[in-house]
Scaffold this active site. Structure first.
Site, PDB file in Angstrom:
ATOM      1  N   PHE A   1       0.808  -1.224   0.000  1.00 17.99           N
ATOM      2  CA  PHE A   1       0.000   0.000   0.000  1.00 17.99           C
ATOM      3  C   PHE A   1       0.834   1.263   0.000  1.00 17.99           C
ATOM      4  CE2 PHE A   1       0.736   0.137   4.636  1.00 17.99           C
ATOM      5  CZ  PHE A   1       0.883   1.499   4.832  1.00 17.99           C
TER       6      PHE A   1
ATOM      7  N   CYS B   1       9.694   1.271   4.138  1.00 21.77           N
ATOM      8  CA  CYS B   1      10.605   0.228   4.611  1.00 21.77           C
ATOM      9  C   CYS B   1      11.994   0.777   4.888  1.00 21.77           C
ATOM     10  CB  CYS B   1      10.682  -0.884   3.592  1.00 21.77           C
ATOM     11  SG  CYS B   1      11.429  -0.328   2.061  1.00 21.77           S
TER      12      CYS B   1
HETATM   13  P1  NAD Z   1       1.174  -6.545   3.119  1.00 21.77           P
HETATM   14  O1  NAD Z   1       2.151  -7.644   3.275  1.00 21.77           O
HETATM   15  O2  NAD Z   1      -0.007  -6.511   4.015  1.00 21.77           O
HETATM   16  O3  NAD Z   1       0.573  -6.558   1.622  1.00 21.77           O
HETATM   17  C1  NAD Z   1       1.416  -6.621   0.491  1.00 21.77           C
HETATM   18  C2  NAD Z   1       0.661  -7.274  -0.663  1.00 21.77           C
HETATM   19  O4  NAD Z   1       0.274  -8.602  -0.288  1.00 21.77           O
HETATM   20  C3  NAD Z   1      -0.633  -6.551  -1.041  1.00 21.77           C
HETATM   21  O5  NAD Z   1      -0.781  -6.586  -2.425  1.00 21.77           O
HETATM   22  C4  NAD Z   1      -1.708  -7.359  -0.346  1.00 21.77           C
HETATM   23  O6  NAD Z   1      -2.951  -7.282  -1.025  1.00 21.77           O
HETATM   24  C5  NAD Z   1      -1.137  -8.770  -0.389  1.00 21.77           C
HETATM   25  N1  NAD Z   1      -1.565  -9.601   0.743  1.00 21.77           N
HETATM   26  C6  NAD Z   1      -1.940  -9.188   1.979  1.00 21.77           C
HETATM   27  N2  NAD Z   1      -2.240 -10.239   2.755  1.00 21.77           N
HETATM   28  C7  NAD Z   1      -2.040 -11.352   2.007  1.00 21.77           C
HETATM   29  C8  NAD Z   1      -2.165 -12.762   2.263  1.00 21.77           C
HETATM   30  N3  NAD Z   1      -2.564 -13.213   3.447  1.00 21.77           N
HETATM   31  N4  NAD Z   1      -1.871 -13.607   1.275  1.00 21.77           N
HETATM   32  C9  NAD Z   1      -1.466 -13.159   0.073  1.00 21.77           C
HETATM   33  N5  NAD Z   1      -1.323 -11.841  -0.231  1.00 21.77           N
HETATM   34  C10 NAD Z   1      -1.602 -10.943   0.724  1.00 21.77           C
HETATM   35  O7  NAD Z   1       2.000  -5.183   3.203  1.00 21.77           O
HETATM   36  P2  NAD Z   1       1.425  -3.702   3.236  1.00 21.77           P
HETATM   37  O8  NAD Z   1       0.804  -3.454   4.564  1.00 21.77           O
HETATM   38  O9  NAD Z   1       0.627  -3.431   2.004  1.00 21.77           O
HETATM   39  O10 NAD Z   1       2.779  -2.866   3.087  1.00 21.77           O
HETATM   40  C11 NAD Z   1       3.587  -2.502   4.178  1.00 21.77           C
HETATM   41  C12 NAD Z   1       4.709  -3.496   4.365  1.00 21.77           C
HETATM   42  O11 NAD Z   1       5.499  -3.565   3.184  1.00 21.77           O
HETATM   43  C13 NAD Z   1       5.675  -3.091   5.471  1.00 21.77           C
HETATM   44  O12 NAD Z   1       6.028  -4.235   6.187  1.00 21.77           O
HETATM   45  C14 NAD Z   1       6.860  -2.530   4.714  1.00 21.77           C
HETATM   46  O13 NAD Z   1       8.092  -2.583   5.402  1.00 21.77           O
HETATM   47  C15 NAD Z   1       6.870  -3.410   3.511  1.00 21.77           C
HETATM   48  N6  NAD Z   1       7.583  -2.781   2.407  1.00 21.77           N
HETATM   49  C16 NAD Z   1       8.819  -3.290   2.128  1.00 21.77           C
HETATM   50  C17 NAD Z   1       9.566  -2.713   1.119  1.00 21.77           C
HETATM   51  C18 NAD Z   1      10.935  -3.240   0.802  1.00 21.77           C
HETATM   52  O14 NAD Z   1      11.503  -2.786  -0.171  1.00 21.77           O
HETATM   53  N7  NAD Z   1      11.480  -4.166   1.559  1.00 21.77           N
HETATM   54  C19 NAD Z   1       9.047  -1.632   0.389  1.00 21.77           C
HETATM   55  C20 NAD Z   1       7.778  -1.166   0.688  1.00 21.77           C
HETATM   56  C21 NAD Z   1       7.051  -1.759   1.722  1.00 21.77           C
END
Ligand code: NAD
Length: 490
Positions: free
Chosen positions: A154, A286
């Site tokens: 997101f 992140c």
């Molecule tokens: P999230 O893991 O909740 O969701 C990421 C994606 O996975 C979304 O498209 C979501 O729809 C999908 N998803 C959610 N639950 C799922 C499930 N149970 N099974 C399969 N798919 C699922 O993450 P978020 O809240 O959208 O984003 C924030 C997180 O992302 C933070 O932990 C942040 O650190 C991380 N992030 C990491 C980086 C990096 O480069 N390492 C960059 C940006 C964000």
């Protein structure tokens, strides 16, 4: 740029070059600025994913036949359109993710940098050819994988997808994109821009949804690689499930980033660098610093951070928290830390909301001092504008805390001592290190990616390293018999 919260956007899938309504469960998109509904979509079903992949596959067969230079022309046009529409797209990014307009624009511009890298592949990606024995030549040829997919979080609705889409497509793949179900609206504008740029049908497919849609992607035999960015537990699930279905997977996860603060650091660099790092995007990135390892007497430097952060105005230079649930989690974490003995230097709870956005999910920057090294605020990814200060007697104690954290995304050091900076660079376990830089994001052609619980899979998601993730390198060895007569054509 003034934020204009959009009226309800009807969001669909983009399959085989056509906007197609989802056939699954109905979902809504809520703006964190107003907590009103700004979009609606239906999830994609497994049947729709199957249809989408079939169309993507046939599109890919034609696209991959085009030369790299020809595919790159579409990317140049895509860049022009994004720059033309930057205000419109940034407004949607802000409205759904809670970023300020300036942050939304900056994120899109960072995505455009990756796009620029993709447009430079025609000149940069020269691979190699050499004579390995007399008259025998070895060479590399890069081949696309076919249909590949990306699942994005997101917090960067445009930038993170742009880490993947331009490179994967320029290489010759067809890309299936599943944006975050919390911030999916931006995907419509990115898709429209690529279509206007002349991308043929099937080369970018957009599917909306949550776990079920993701599972259909992970299980589909014709999707050859999956790039994922999101939280660590989901990244791990994606990596394991994708590999079980014999896919190439690169899954970037969450983070807990440390700043080593030494007494000799430049106060101006510390004030700006640390404040920007933990408050930018309201701490929801992140690369945000969330733990300050205060080594020795650094009180004057901490005062500088508090001073800098105190001038932040909500709605102007800091946006909102993504949801009421996340806001509640953050306020509880501050309370818990206080009960555990932390001293609250800045308490951002229940701040005055900006005019017109009184219903938004606001949390002002919060700084907790004397946080215990094994507490939630010190160890867990909170994902908000909270800085936990851990007091350390010496560098060894600080290093132990950084090294014992399971994540390994980023770490920074603020000092004027080069040898100390080098020691920390060598010994910190994070994959991206900043020296007097609070947000050490590598810029193209350098690659982006952490280590350990912050990344599952080999290689990095952008820059040079990403090329091998989205392609196969064919190795060709050639020998020709020598030409008998020079005039054989006559
Ligand atoms: P999230 O893991 O909740 O969701 C990421 C994606 O996975 C979304 O498209 C979501 O729809 C999908 N998803 C959610 N639950 C799922 C499930 N149970 N099974 C399969 N798919 C699922 O993450 P978020 O809240 O959208 O984003 C924030 C997180 O992302 C933070 O932990 C942040 O650190 C991380 N992030 C990491 C980086 C990096 O480069 N390492 C960059 C940006 C964000």
């Amino acid at each position: 740029m003034q934020l204009r919260i959009p009226k309800k956007i009807d969001l669909q899938n983009y399959i085989g070059g056509k906007w197609t309504p989802g056939q699954g469960e109905k979902r809504i998109v809520i703006s964190p600025y107003t907590n009103t509904i700004i979009g609606e979509f239906k999830e994609s079903t497994k049947k729709q994913i199957n249809d989408a992949v079939k169309k993507a596959h046939s599109g890919h067969l034609e696209w991959a036949q085009r030369s790299l230079k020809e595919r790159t022309q579409v990317m140049f046009k895509f860049r022009e359109i994004l720059l033309r529409d930057i205000d419109k797209i940034s407004n949607v990014i802000s409205s759904e993710s809670g970023k300020t307009c300036a942050e939304a624009q900056a994120g899109l511009m960072k995505g455009i940098e990756v796009l620029e890298f993709a447009t430079s592949l025609q000149n940069l990606d020269r691979l190699g050819r050499m004579e390995v024995s007399k008259d025998i030549f070895c060479e590399y040829r890069r081949e696309p994988l076919g249909v590949v997919a990306g699942i994005t979080p997101f917090n960067f609705p445009a930038m993170v997808p742009m880490w993947m889409i331009p490179i994967a497509i320029t290489i010759g793949n067809a890309f299936v994109w599943k944006p975050s179900d919390k911030t999916p609206l931006t995907s419509k504008f990115i898709t429209d821009s690529l279509t206007e740029a002349g991308l043929p049908a099937g080369i970018l497919t957009l599917v909306q949804g949550g776990k079920q849609t993701v599972d259909a992607i992970l299980e589909h035999p014709d999707i050859k690689a999956v790039g994922f960015v999101g939280s660590s537990p989901i990244a791990k699930y994606i990596y394991q499930t994708g590999a079980q279905h014999l896919k190439r997977v690169l899954a970037l996860g969450g983070a807990k980033n440390h700043i080593f603060l030494l007494p000799d650091a430049d106060p101006a660099l510390v004030g700006q660098g640390v404040a920007d790092s933990f408050t930018g995007c309201a701490g929801q990135r992140c690369m945000a610093a969330s733990v300050l390892l205060a080594i020795g007497d650094v009180d004057p430097l901490i005062n500088k951070i508090v001073e800098k952060v105190s001038s932040i105005k909500l709605g102007e230079n800091m946006g909102t928290i993504i949801s009421t649930t996340s806001l509640e989690k953050l306020t509880k974490a501050i309370e818990k830390s206080k009960k555990e003995g932390a001293k609250i230097l800045l308490d951002g709870r229940n701040p005055k909301s900006p005019k017109g956005f009184e219903k938004g999910n606001w949390l002002a920057p919060s700084i907790l001092d004397n946080v215990k090294p094994n507490s939630e605020a010190a160890c867990e990814e909170l994902f908000g504008p909270i800085l936990s200060i851990i007091r350390c007697k010496n560098i060894e104690q600080a290093m132990k805390i950084e090294n014992e954290n399971p994540y390994g995304n980023a770490a920074s050091v603020f000092t004027q001592n080069g040898a100390m900076a080098e020691f920390i660079t060598q010994n910190a376990r994070a994959g991206m290190i900043g020296i007097n830089i609070g947000v050490p994001v590598p810029r193209e052609p350098f690659s982006f990616g952490g280590f350990y619980e912050s990344k599952f899979g080999h290689g990095d998601i952008t820059g040079e390293s990403s090329l091998n993730f989205w392609s196969n390198l064919k190795k060709v060895t050639t020998k020709w018999s020598s030409v008998k007569s020079k005039n054989w054509m006559s």
